[in-house]
Motif scaffolding. Structure first.
Motif, short mmCIF file in Angstrom:
data_model
loop_
_atom_site.label_atom_id
_atom_site.label_comp_id
_atom_site.label_asym_id
_atom_site.label_seq_id
_atom_site.Cartn_x
_atom_site.Cartn_y
_atom_site.Cartn_z
N ILE A 121 1.36 29.86 -27.72
CA ILE A 121 1.34 28.99 -26.69
C ILE A 121 1.28 29.70 -25.23
O ILE A 121 0.64 29.37 -24.29
N ILE B 48 14.75 30.99 -29.29
CA ILE B 48 13.55 30.25 -29.79
C ILE B 48 13.06 29.31 -28.49
O ILE B 48 13.91 28.88 -27.86
N GLY C 63 -4.25 32.99 -29.68
CA GLY C 63 -2.96 33.27 -29.53
C GLY C 63 -2.07 32.31 -29.54
O GLY C 63 -2.62 30.94 -29.74
N ILE D 85 10.10 22.83 -35.15
CA ILE D 85 10.24 24.23 -34.53
C ILE D 85 11.68 24.61 -35.46
O ILE D 85 11.85 25.73 -35.81
N ASN E 96 -2.38 31.39 -24.56
CA ASN E 96 -3.16 30.40 -24.05
C ASN E 96 -2.96 29.86 -22.94
O ASN E 96 -3.95 29.68 -21.90
N VAL F 95 4.14 30.80 -33.03
CA VAL F 95 5.55 30.85 -33.52
C VAL F 95 6.05 31.28 -34.67
O VAL F 95 7.11 32.22 -34.68
N LYS G 92 11.25 38.21 -35.07
CA LYS G 92 12.73 38.15 -34.16
C LYS G 92 13.82 38.11 -35.11
O LYS G 92 14.86 38.79 -34.73
N CYS H 195 -5.68 22.16 -32.25
CA CYS H 195 -5.50 21.75 -30.79
C CYS H 195 -6.59 21.19 -30.24
O CYS H 195 -6.49 20.72 -29.08
N PRO I 251 7.77 26.42 -22.67
CA PRO I 251 6.94 25.32 -22.98
C PRO I 251 7.16 24.91 -24.41
O PRO I 251 7.23 25.70 -25.31
N ALA J 84 6.28 35.32 -34.51
CA ALA J 84 7.28 35.65 -33.62
C ALA J 84 8.70 35.65 -34.41
O ALA J 84 9.40 36.50 -34.32
N LEU J 85 8.77 34.59 -34.88
CA LEU J 85 10.09 34.19 -35.59
C LEU J 85 10.27 35.22 -36.68
O LEU J 85 11.54 35.68 -36.93
N ASN K 217 -2.84 24.44 -23.90
CA ASN K 217 -4.23 24.95 -24.55
C ASN K 217 -5.45 24.40 -24.47
O ASN K 217 -6.40 24.46 -25.16
N SER L 105 1.82 36.21 -29.68
CA SER L 105 1.94 35.55 -31.11
C SER L 105 2.23 34.03 -31.19
O SER L 105 2.55 33.34 -30.27
N PRO M 118 9.47 20.26 -31.15
CA PRO M 118 8.14 19.81 -31.62
C PRO M 118 7.95 20.04 -32.77
O PRO M 118 8.49 20.75 -33.76
O1 GFB Z 1 2.79 28.64 -32.53
P1 GFB Z 1 2.58 28.32 -30.96
O2 GFB Z 1 2.88 29.46 -29.93
O3 GFB Z 1 1.54 27.19 -30.57
O4 GFB Z 1 4.12 27.48 -30.53
P2 GFB Z 1 1.35 25.99 -30.58
C1 GFB Z 1 4.46 26.41 -31.35
C2 GFB Z 1 5.71 26.11 -31.02
O5 GFB Z 1 6.74 26.72 -31.23
C3 GFB Z 1 6.10 25.67 -29.18
C4 GFB Z 1 7.77 27.14 -30.06
O6 GFB Z 1 6.75 24.49 -29.11
C5 GFB Z 1 6.82 27.04 -28.81
O7 GFB Z 1 7.37 26.57 -27.72
N1 GFB Z 1 8.25 28.58 -30.27
C6 GFB Z 1 9.75 28.91 -30.33
C7 GFB Z 1 7.79 29.75 -30.08
N2 GFB Z 1 9.81 30.08 -30.39
C8 GFB Z 1 8.76 30.57 -30.35
C9 GFB Z 1 8.34 32.00 -30.03
O8 GFB Z 1 9.07 32.97 -30.05
N3 GFB Z 1 7.02 32.42 -29.90
C10 GFB Z 1 5.92 31.25 -29.52
N4 GFB Z 1 4.73 31.66 -29.66
N5 GFB Z 1 6.33 29.98 -30.00
C11 GFB Z 1 -0.98 27.13 -30.12
C12 GFB Z 1 -2.24 26.89 -29.49
O9 GFB Z 1 -0.05 26.06 -29.97
O10 GFB Z 1 -1.45 26.74 -31.75
C13 GFB Z 1 -3.47 27.46 -29.68
O11 GFB Z 1 -1.84 27.32 -28.05
C14 GFB Z 1 -3.60 27.19 -31.11
O12 GFB Z 1 -4.53 26.80 -28.95
C15 GFB Z 1 -2.54 27.40 -31.98
O13 GFB Z 1 -4.18 25.76 -31.51
C16 GFB Z 1 -2.95 27.09 -33.51
O14 GFB Z 1 1.02 25.45 -31.78
O15 GFB Z 1 1.93 25.22 -29.51
#
Ligand code: GFB
Length: 313
Positions: free
Chosen positions: A71, A203, A69, A246, A74, A182, A189, A111, A270, A185-186, A135, A180, A209
């Protein structure tokens, strides 16, 4: 080398990663692929997994089953992320060894690297520093999977290899906005904001990041390449070698979707790891390189989302 009649078990064939590997093997002419849904076989159940391997005796195993999943997922389901993943890995890897599987590919994630690993992150950076908090449970479980493979190779001579893909996207992604990643999700959205004429899209985090995105079909191609060409103990990074912020990702997706409103950054959510760019020189030096650019991948994935929306949401 795997041959088309060999029996291949894909654990997790309905997920984004497993289904891409399934498509790839079928395209390569493989006709003896074994699958089980999670309802048919609970991979956390040691006895059930043992019985499955005794009955099916696959020649090769691709371990793409995992609790995954974004962020928020997780960080919320921390216990499930560590327990489920450790159980799945331990059961499948151990029973694959017991039943004499010729080769196994374990899939992890970028990660696994320390929060402040030097960029780009190469395979030597594993366990060189502390993990990122959101994570950590998932990363610890994935590191355990790598270590299972390495140590089954060391002690038993098992040909169990590992690959670490960067952030993935593509068909069969999870489009649930709470759990989901990012990318998905985007896509959702921006599509919904366009349909509903919303003035802005939220966002999470600061938008600063940096992430590297790989189309899951490229990842499946790399997995096939490694199954056919790599028998080393050290795991292998899979990625593109380039990343975007992002905010840049959001701007590109919004352009492809055709949404013209504003971006609204919610800094109560976060950011996670500041940057996680893979050093892909190891796999590239073996002769593999990704093919699908981010822009093209966004176009394809948005089309796939629109075509399959009733299944995705
Ligand atoms: O893809 P994501 O959820 O996971 O988030 P990670 C990446 C970045 O996008 C973070 C931002 O900085 C989020 O805050 N973000 C912006 C969003 N808008 C959104 C949104 O609407 N939804 C989400 N989900 N994020 C995961 C790990 O980390 O990546 C797992 O937690 C795994 O363990 C996976 O490694 C590949 O890249 O931060």
């Amino acid at each position: 080398m795997m041959k088309p009649n060999d029996k291949i078990y894909i654990a997790g064939h309905r997920g984004m990663v497993g289904s891409a590997i399934h498509r790839k093997l079928k395209a390569e002419g493989f006709n003896n692929i074994v699958t089980r849904t999670s309802r048919e076989l609970n991979l956390k159940d040691q006895k059930a997994v043992q019985e499955f391997f005794e009955q099916e005796k696959p020649d090769y195993v691709i371990l793409a089953a995992a609790k995954v999943g974004g962020i928020q997922a997780n960080n919320t389901y921390r216990a499930e992320f560590i327990y489920d993943n450790i159980m799945i890995e331990a059961n499948v890897i151990h029973q694959a060894y017991r039943s004499g599987v010729k080769k196994l590919l374990f899939l992890g994630s970028s990660c696994i690297y320390p929060k402040h690993a030097p960029q780009p992150m190469n395979e030597e950076h594993l366990l060189s520093g502390s993990l990122e908090h959101t994570n950590e449970p998932y990363a610890i479980a994935k590191i355990a999977g790598i270590k299972l493979c390495e140590n089954y190779m060391d002690q038993y001579g098992a040909n169990f290899i590992s690959a670490m893909p960067t952030n993935l996207y593509g068909p069969n992604d999870n489009y649930d906005l709470e759990t989901s990643h990012v990318f998905a999700a985007l896509i959702r959205k921006f599509h919904e904001a366009k349909e509903q004429n919303k003035p802005s899209v939220e966002i999470w985090g600061t938008g600063k990041p940096m992430r590297e995105f790989l189309h899951v079909d490229d990842m499946a191609d790399a997995c096939y390449f490694l199954m056919q060409n790599y028998d080393g103990k050290q795991f292998v990074n899979i990625g593109t070698g380039t990343d975007v912020t992002i905010k840049e990702l959001a701007e590109t997706i919004m352009e492809v979707v055709g949404y013209q409103g504003e971006l609204r950054f919610n800094t109560d959510m976060p950011d996670g790891t500041p940057r996680k760019l893979m050093d892909v020189s190891k796999i590239e030096s073996m002769g593999w390189k990704h093919k699908i650019s981010l822009k093209e991948g966004i176009r394809q994935t948005y089309q796939n989302f629109v075509d399959n929306m009733d299944q995705y949401i």
